[in-house]
Design a protein around this motif. Structure first.
Motif, mmCIF file in Angstrom:
data_model
loop_
_atom_site.group_PDB
_atom_site.id
_atom_site.type_symbol
_atom_site.label_atom_id
_atom_site.label_comp_id
_atom_site.label_asym_id
_atom_site.label_seq_id
_atom_site.Cartn_x
_atom_site.Cartn_y
_atom_site.Cartn_z
ATOM 1 N N PHE A 222 51.578 49.299 50.726
ATOM 2 C CA PHE A 222 51.878 47.874 50.769
ATOM 3 C C PHE A 222 51.158 47.238 49.593
ATOM 4 N N ALA A 223 51.880 46.416 48.817
ATOM 5 C CA ALA A 223 51.300 45.809 47.618
ATOM 6 C C ALA A 223 51.589 44.314 47.566
ATOM 7 N N MET A 224 50.634 43.596 46.999
ATOM 8 C CA MET A 224 50.774 42.147 46.780
ATOM 9 C C MET A 224 50.250 41.829 45.380
ATOM 10 N N LEU A 225 50.962 40.959 44.650
ATOM 11 C CA LEU A 225 50.464 40.440 43.382
ATOM 12 C C LEU A 225 49.987 39.013 43.653
ATOM 13 N N LEU A 226 48.676 38.878 43.773
ATOM 14 C CA LEU A 226 48.053 37.613 44.159
ATOM 15 C C LEU A 226 47.629 36.802 42.942
ATOM 16 N N ASN A 227 47.589 35.502 43.126
ATOM 17 C CA ASN A 227 46.919 34.606 42.190
ATOM 18 C C ASN A 227 45.612 34.238 42.886
ATOM 19 N N ARG A 228 44.565 34.995 42.545
ATOM 20 C CA ARG A 228 43.293 34.943 43.258
ATOM 21 C C ARG A 228 42.371 33.890 42.664
ATOM 22 N N PHE A 229 41.782 33.054 43.544
ATOM 23 C CA PHE A 229 40.754 32.123 43.100
ATOM 24 C C PHE A 229 39.506 32.937 42.784
ATOM 25 N N ARG A 230 38.860 32.685 41.669
ATOM 26 C CA ARG A 230 37.692 33.465 41.247
ATOM 27 C C ARG A 230 36.412 32.904 41.872
ATOM 28 N N TRP A 231 36.226 33.218 43.151
ATOM 29 C CA TRP A 231 35.032 32.752 43.863
ATOM 30 C C TRP A 231 33.749 33.224 43.178
ATOM 31 N N GLU A 232 33.771 34.405 42.602
ATOM 32 C CA GLU A 232 32.578 34.968 41.978
ATOM 33 C C GLU A 232 32.137 34.211 40.727
ATOM 34 N N ASP A 233 32.978 33.291 40.229
ATOM 35 C CA ASP A 233 32.691 32.577 38.990
ATOM 36 C C ASP A 233 32.432 31.089 39.200
ATOM 37 N N VAL A 234 32.495 30.601 40.429
ATOM 38 C CA VAL A 234 32.396 29.162 40.683
ATOM 39 C C VAL A 234 31.077 28.582 40.180
ATOM 40 N N GLU A 235 29.956 29.198 40.550
ATOM 41 C CA GLU A 235 28.654 28.652 40.149
ATOM 42 C C GLU A 235 28.512 28.614 38.634
ATOM 43 N N ALA A 236 28.903 29.672 37.958
ATOM 44 C CA ALA A 236 28.797 29.713 36.494
ATOM 45 C C ALA A 236 29.693 28.648 35.862
ATOM 46 N N ALA A 237 30.903 28.483 36.380
ATOM 47 C CA ALA A 237 31.819 27.479 35.837
ATOM 48 C C ALA A 237 31.243 26.081 36.004
ATOM 49 N N GLN A 238 30.727 25.782 37.184
ATOM 50 C CA GLN A 238 30.168 24.460 37.428
ATOM 51 C C GLN A 238 28.910 24.226 36.592
ATOM 52 N N ALA A 239 28.070 25.256 36.449
ATOM 53 C CA ALA A 239 26.842 25.124 35.662
ATOM 54 C C ALA A 239 27.149 24.867 34.183
#
Length: 159
Positions: A51-68
């Motif tokens: 089973f496969a999905m091509l997602l448009n994933r929110f980059r949770w791992e980058d939120v703090e760096a982006a905001q900083a």
């Protein structure tokens, strides 16, 4: 010395992760929360048991760096694969309406006998996909460069 990876270690690099047990699956679940996917970008191949999905994933791992750094939050196209899938079914998802976009809320695993079980992909709006699996074998792999999230906002969940 070996130490566990940290969430922020993902930083700017594309993610490529494997889940082989329920604990691993919770990490992937956190990373795909709020991912969006057109129904037409989901498929089940019974012959390959995949089973496969091509997602448009929110980059949770980058939120703090982006905001900083004062830059926009991002999404990235990601492939989410489940191998050793015996059966796939959905509720609240019309597979014929390929343009409909659904949002992933969580991935969970309900164990069965001898390592088998069911992976449930919970979708916003009471939709779900159930995958009966021989064993947990999931792969998450970013396949494009990150792009600015169209909303320019971090997803929220109002109660």
């Amino acid at each position: 010395m070996v130490e566990d990876a940290r969430f922020e270690d993902g930083g700017e690099r594309p993610l490529s992760l494997k889940a082989l047990d329920a604990e691993d699956l919770t990490v992937i679940s956190a990373l795909v929360q709020d991912a969006v996917v057109p129904v037409g970008e989901m498929s089940y191949d019974a012959n390959k048991r995949r089973f496969a999905m091509l997602l448009n994933r929110f980059r949770w791992e980058d939120v703090e760096a982006a905001q900083a750094r004062g830059r926009a939050v991002e999404r990235v196209q990601t492939v989410l694969l489940f191998d050793d899938v015996i059966k796939a079914r959905s509720m609240g998802v019309d597979g014929r309406d390929t343009e409909t976009i659904v949002s992933v809320l969580a991935l969970t695993f309900e164990a069965g006998p001898d390592g088998t079980g069911r992976v449930e992909i919970t979708l916003a709006g009471d939709g779900a996909i159930a995958l009966d699996v021989e064993t947990i074998d999931a792969t998450l792999k970013d396949v494009t460069r990150p792009y600015v999230a169209p909303s320019h906002k971090v997803p929220t969940h109002d109660a």
